[in-house]
Design a protein around this motif. Sequence first.
Motif, PDB file in Angstrom:
ATOM      1  N   LYS A   9       5.318 -12.198  -1.906  1.00 48.33           N
ATOM      2  CA  LYS A   9       5.423 -10.902  -2.586  1.00 48.33           C
ATOM      3  C   LYS A   9       6.645 -10.134  -2.095  1.00 48.33           C
ATOM      4  O   LYS A   9       7.293  -9.427  -2.865  1.00 48.33           O
ATOM      5  CB  LYS A   9       4.150 -10.092  -2.380  1.00 48.33           C
ATOM      6  CG  LYS A   9       2.951 -10.664  -3.123  1.00 48.33           C
ATOM      7  CD  LYS A   9       1.740  -9.785  -2.986  1.00 48.33           C
ATOM      8  CE  LYS A   9       0.542 -10.404  -3.712  1.00 48.33           C
ATOM      9  NZ  LYS A   9       0.774 -10.526  -5.154  1.00 48.33           N
ATOM     10  N   GLY A  95       4.283  -4.375 -10.068  1.00 51.86           N
ATOM     11  CA  GLY A  95       3.720  -4.846  -8.799  1.00 51.86           C
ATOM     12  C   GLY A  95       3.285  -3.749  -7.864  1.00 51.86           C
ATOM     13  O   GLY A  95       3.123  -3.990  -6.673  1.00 51.86           O
ATOM     14  N   ALA A  98       0.501  -4.755  -6.083  1.00 47.77           N
ATOM     15  CA  ALA A  98       0.854  -5.711  -5.038  1.00 47.77           C
ATOM     16  C   ALA A  98       1.305  -4.987  -3.780  1.00 47.77           C
ATOM     17  O   ALA A  98       0.985  -5.391  -2.668  1.00 47.77           O
ATOM     18  CB  ALA A  98       1.958  -6.644  -5.530  1.00 47.77           C
TER      19      ALA A  98
END
Length: 290
Positions: A9, A95, A98
């Motif tokens: 990530k 994201g 994330a």
Amino acid sequence: MTITDSYKKMVKAQRGELTEAKVYYRVAEFENDEKNKRILLEIARDEEHQAQIWKSYTRQDVQPYRWKVPFYTLLIRCFGLTFGIKLLERDAHKGVQAYGAMRSDFPEAEEMYKIEKDNEDRLIAMLNDKPLDYLGSIVLGLNDALVELTGVLAGLTLGIQSSPMIAAVGIITGISAAFSMAGSEYLSTKTENTGRVKPLTSAIYTGIAYIGTVIALILPYLIVKNVFLALSVTIAIAITIIYIFNFYVSVAKGTPFRKRFLEMVVISLGVATISFFIGLIVNRVFNINV
């Protein structure tokens, strides 16, 4: 989340920041407005700085997403700075969840995202984007053409039932209405005299939006002989135009998409339905068969 997942990530975030930086530098090269150029370069440097922070954790050199650089550059050139940049940022920061999931392994992630987003929102708000200044004129031309012409075409479909004749009447009606709307917008803008928009430019935006919509809606009648099939295609095109336009506005102006889209669809289709039955009545009363 495993260390491997966190690392992936981080690498993805690093690539995303480098991609955005590359896009901003590319767009700044062809931007003539000095203020916009300065803002774009400032955002690009911020993105590079973010990428360097991620690199300090990944310890890896990565490359930008190659296809995204030309894609977003072209998008910005075609549809304006604000729309293209906001769409890029929305794509880049999908994201955000994330980032939140990475907090246990990387506590600074969420705060870093918030700081970056606040800075970018501030800079984007400073951009001079001419199409947005004339968005009201574009809305006027587009909305009126969709409502009026879908209604006219629906009524003519049952009233005349001849594709070439419907197309001819639609073109005459549409072009006349476009000039009428452009003239009205010129006078309206000149009367308001806010100084931000020019009356002539405003009228041109209205006229172009109207004529462009007219051409798109009439095209099926020039290609398809079956008037009912042509009307179905026209309605599908109208809904598509409404979708694309409202998506643009929702991204560029940050307004809700669903409500505005449904309102325009209901109005356009409602007028078309009413006009369709008026055409049926006219056809029966006057016994028109062309």
